[in-house]
Write a protein that holds these residues in place. Sequence first.
Motif, PDB file in Angstrom:
ATOM      1  N   PHE A  10       2.940   1.124   6.757  1.00 26.63           N
ATOM      2  CA  PHE A  10       1.789   1.753   7.427  1.00 26.63           C
ATOM      3  C   PHE A  10       1.402   0.973   8.681  1.00 26.63           C
ATOM      4  CE2 PHE A  10       0.684   3.842   3.198  1.00 26.63           C
ATOM      5  CZ  PHE A  10       0.963   5.124   3.645  1.00 26.63           C
ATOM      6  N   ARG A  19       5.814   5.094  16.682  1.00 26.68           N
ATOM      7  CA  ARG A  19       6.021   6.418  16.074  1.00 26.68           C
ATOM      8  C   ARG A  19       6.945   7.271  16.939  1.00 26.68           C
ATOM      9  NH1 ARG A  19       0.586   5.975  15.216  1.00 26.68           N
ATOM     10  NH2 ARG A  19       0.057   7.644  16.651  1.00 26.68           N
ATOM     11  N   TRP A  83       3.228   8.225  -1.404  1.00 25.80           N
ATOM     12  CA  TRP A  83       1.878   7.716  -1.675  1.00 25.80           C
ATOM     13  C   TRP A  83       0.826   8.707  -1.190  1.00 25.80           C
ATOM     14  CZ3 TRP A  83      -2.767   6.615   0.498  1.00 25.80           C
ATOM     15  CH2 TRP A  83      -3.660   5.884  -0.289  1.00 25.80           C
ATOM     16  N   LEU A  84       0.998   9.188   0.047  1.00 27.86           N
ATOM     17  CA  LEU A  84       0.014  10.107   0.622  1.00 27.86           C
ATOM     18  C   LEU A  84      -0.024  11.433  -0.135  1.00 27.86           C
ATOM     19  CD1 LEU A  84       0.617   9.405   4.406  1.00 27.86           C
ATOM     20  CD2 LEU A  84      -1.540   9.093   3.208  1.00 27.86           C
ATOM     21  N   HIS A  87      -1.766  11.060  -3.460  1.00 26.60           N
ATOM     22  CA  HIS A  87      -3.171  10.931  -3.174  1.00 26.60           C
ATOM     23  C   HIS A  87      -3.794  12.285  -2.839  1.00 26.60           C
ATOM     24  CE1 HIS A  87      -6.633   8.749  -2.092  1.00 26.60           C
ATOM     25  NE2 HIS A  87      -6.664   9.325  -0.924  1.00 26.60           N
ATOM     26  N   ARG A  88      -3.092  13.067  -2.030  1.00 27.02           N
ATOM     27  CA  ARG A  88      -3.584  14.372  -1.616  1.00 27.02           C
ATOM     28  C   ARG A  88      -3.669  15.318  -2.809  1.00 27.02           C
ATOM     29  NH1 ARG A  88      -1.450  17.641   3.646  1.00 27.02           N
ATOM     30  NH2 ARG A  88       0.514  17.669   2.548  1.00 27.02           N
ATOM     31  N   VAL A  90      -4.304  14.524  -5.936  1.00 26.65           N
ATOM     32  CA  VAL A  90      -5.524  14.190  -6.686  1.00 26.65           C
ATOM     33  C   VAL A  90      -6.710  14.878  -6.025  1.00 26.65           C
ATOM     34  CG1 VAL A  90      -7.108  12.319  -7.298  1.00 26.65           C
ATOM     35  CG2 VAL A  90      -4.658  11.979  -7.524  1.00 26.65           C
ATOM     36  N   LEU A  91      -6.770  14.748  -4.700  1.00 27.17           N
ATOM     37  CA  LEU A  91      -7.867  15.334  -3.938  1.00 27.17           C
ATOM     38  C   LEU A  91      -7.896  16.851  -4.069  1.00 27.17           C
ATOM     39  CD1 LEU A  91     -10.087  14.692  -1.830  1.00 27.17           C
ATOM     40  CD2 LEU A  91      -8.382  15.224  -0.091  1.00 27.17           C
ATOM     41  N   ARG A  94      -9.270  17.983  -7.268  1.00 26.86           N
ATOM     42  CA  ARG A  94     -10.738  17.922  -7.249  1.00 26.86           C
ATOM     43  C   ARG A  94     -11.335  19.160  -6.595  1.00 26.86           C
ATOM     44  NH1 ARG A  94     -13.081  13.796  -3.812  1.00 26.86           N
ATOM     45  NH2 ARG A  94     -15.037  14.758  -4.422  1.00 26.86           N
TER      46      ARG A  94
ATOM     47  N   LEU B   6      -4.325   8.801  14.750  1.00 24.27           N
ATOM     48  CA  LEU B   6      -3.210   8.599  13.814  1.00 24.27           C
ATOM     49  C   LEU B   6      -2.926   7.101  13.628  1.00 24.27           C
ATOM     50  CD1 LEU B   6      -1.558  10.559  12.163  1.00 24.27           C
ATOM     51  CD2 LEU B   6       0.012  10.828  14.072  1.00 24.27           C
ATOM     52  N   LEU B  13      -4.591   2.362   6.354  1.00 19.88           N
ATOM     53  CA  LEU B  13      -3.771   2.490   5.142  1.00 19.88           C
ATOM     54  C   LEU B  13      -2.913   1.243   4.886  1.00 19.88           C
ATOM     55  CD1 LEU B  13      -2.568   6.194   5.576  1.00 19.88           C
ATOM     56  CD2 LEU B  13      -4.049   5.346   3.749  1.00 19.88           C
ATOM     57  N   ARG B  19      -6.057   1.098   0.124  1.00 24.66           N
ATOM     58  CA  ARG B  19      -5.381   2.252  -0.500  1.00 24.66           C
ATOM     59  C   ARG B  19      -5.898   2.480  -1.919  1.00 24.66           C
ATOM     60  NH1 ARG B  19      -0.990  -0.182   1.801  1.00 24.66           N
ATOM     61  NH2 ARG B  19      -0.059  -0.765  -0.190  1.00 24.66           N
ATOM     62  N   LEU B  22      -9.181   4.272  -1.667  1.00 27.69           N
ATOM     63  CA  LEU B  22      -9.006   5.695  -1.352  1.00 27.69           C
ATOM     64  C   LEU B  22      -8.560   6.455  -2.591  1.00 27.69           C
ATOM     65  CD1 LEU B  22      -7.274   5.479   2.148  1.00 27.69           C
ATOM     66  CD2 LEU B  22      -9.606   6.233   1.672  1.00 27.69           C
ATOM     67  N   ALA B  23      -7.656   5.847  -3.360  1.00 26.68           N
ATOM     68  CA  ALA B  23      -7.175   6.485  -4.594  1.00 26.68           C
ATOM     69  C   ALA B  23      -8.349   6.687  -5.554  1.00 26.68           C
ATOM     70  CB  ALA B  23      -6.082   5.642  -5.238  1.00 26.68           C
ATOM     71  N   GLY B  26     -10.480   9.461  -4.433  1.00 27.08           N
ATOM     72  CA  GLY B  26      -9.821  10.741  -4.695  1.00 27.08           C
ATOM     73  C   GLY B  26     -10.288  11.348  -6.007  1.00 27.08           C
ATOM     74  N   GLY B  28     -13.453  11.038  -7.020  1.00 25.09           N
ATOM     75  CA  GLY B  28     -14.868  11.364  -6.887  1.00 25.09           C
ATOM     76  C   GLY B  28     -15.616  10.290  -6.117  1.00 25.09           C
ATOM     77  N   GLU B  29     -16.840  10.606  -5.707  1.00 23.11           N
ATOM     78  CA  GLU B  29     -17.683   9.663  -4.966  1.00 23.11           C
ATOM     79  C   GLU B  29     -17.876   8.354  -5.721  1.00 23.11           C
ATOM     80  OE1 GLU B  29     -20.733  12.554  -2.430  1.00 23.11           O
ATOM     81  OE2 GLU B  29     -21.471  11.339  -4.104  1.00 23.11           O
ATOM     82  N   LEU B  72     -14.459  10.619   0.168  1.00 22.73           N
ATOM     83  CA  LEU B  72     -13.195  10.727   0.898  1.00 22.73           C
ATOM     84  C   LEU B  72     -13.227  11.903   1.876  1.00 22.73           C
ATOM     85  CD1 LEU B  72     -10.401   9.287   0.594  1.00 22.73           C
ATOM     86  CD2 LEU B  72      -9.715  11.221  -0.798  1.00 22.73           C
ATOM     87  N   PRO B  74     -10.586  14.270   3.776  1.00 21.76           N
ATOM     88  CA  PRO B  74      -9.132  14.515   3.701  1.00 21.76           C
ATOM     89  C   PRO B  74      -8.422  14.711   5.042  1.00 21.76           C
ATOM     90  CG  PRO B  74     -10.366  16.451   2.971  1.00 21.76           C
ATOM     91  CD  PRO B  74     -11.381  15.376   3.210  1.00 21.76           C
ATOM     92  N   LEU B  77      -6.019  11.992   6.510  1.00 21.83           N
ATOM     93  CA  LEU B  77      -4.872  11.789   5.618  1.00 21.83           C
ATOM     94  C   LEU B  77      -3.904  12.966   5.732  1.00 21.83           C
ATOM     95  CD1 LEU B  77      -6.527  10.352   2.384  1.00 21.83           C
ATOM     96  CD2 LEU B  77      -5.193   9.136   4.097  1.00 21.83           C
ATOM     97  N   ALA B  80      -1.841  12.485   8.739  1.00 23.21           N
ATOM     98  CA  ALA B  80      -0.818  11.455   8.521  1.00 23.21           C
ATOM     99  C   ALA B  80       0.366  12.032   7.738  1.00 23.21           C
ATOM    100  CB  ALA B  80      -1.416  10.260   7.783  1.00 23.21           C
ATOM    101  N   VAL B  81       0.061  12.823   6.695  1.00 22.55           N
ATOM    102  CA  VAL B  81       1.123  13.483   5.919  1.00 22.55           C
ATOM    103  C   VAL B  81       1.924  14.406   6.831  1.00 22.55           C
ATOM    104  CG1 VAL B  81       1.637  15.109   4.053  1.00 22.55           C
ATOM    105  CG2 VAL B  81      -0.100  13.371   3.705  1.00 22.55           C
ATOM    106  N   ASP B  82       1.206  15.180   7.659  1.00 20.87           N
ATOM    107  CA  ASP B  82       1.881  16.127   8.559  1.00 20.87           C
ATOM    108  C   ASP B  82       2.869  15.395   9.472  1.00 20.87           C
ATOM    109  OD1 ASP B  82       0.526  18.189   7.447  1.00 20.87           O
ATOM    110  OD2 ASP B  82      -0.927  18.425   9.074  1.00 20.87           O
TER     111      ASP B  82
END
Lengths: 114, 114
Positions: A10, A19, A83-84, A87-88, A90-91, A94, B6, B13, B19, B22-23, B26, B28-29, B72, B74, B77, B80-82
């Motif tokens: 990261f 990048r 990892w992402l 994590h996503r 889980v989100l 929710r 980014l 991260l 991390r 953040l997990a 994911g 809940g608050e 969190l 989203p 994140l 970043a995944v994209d």
Amino acid sequence: MPTDQLSTTFAALADPTRRAMLARLGEGEATVNELAAPFAMSLQAVSRHVKVLEHAGLITRRQDAQRRPCRLQPKPLDDAVDWLEEHRQVLEGRLDRLEAHLRTIQATTEGQQP
Amino acid sequence: MPTDQLSTTFAALADPTRRAMLARLGEGEATVNELAAPFAMSLQAVSRHVKVLEHAGLITRRQDAQRRPCRLQPKPLDDAVDWLEEHRQVLEGRLDRLEAHLRTIQATTEGQQP
């Protein structure tokens, strides 16, 4: 400074030049000179970025006569995506539960109307 | 230091404690005290990590009576995944073409055998 692989990956990704270099290497091998071409920076600065990518294991370099082309190594990037994504998920789980909850409330409220 | 979103996301991260936080978020608050619970570090150190996540836009904090729970966000994140997914797709495309090329060579070689 953390030294686990995911943190190193990261940290290496936390720079637009690096990048862009990885995106270029996604299209095929390239030498440091070729990688440097699109950037308005010294070859020395480009070399420093290449070293960061190399130390992070995101690229390797091989000897090819007078050239030392860089090649992308997908494994660390795959681990970062994993990892992402985990994590996503889980989100998203929710948000799905929240949506279901809101629908229940809505249905209950509508049931109470005359 | 690069300041694009980014790069800021990937830099945030690049730490195992952040991390893990953040997990946890994911699911809940959570307040800073709740986030600190699993870690053998001072509340001050935990607060610094929370600030990095907040400045990166990965979490927001809201006022809830005496509590200021973290939540969190989203979007960064997802971006970043994209980026990673787009990058991986280019790479996978390359590997598919390489595989097809190797199959052609194999087929040709087999065709030449008696």
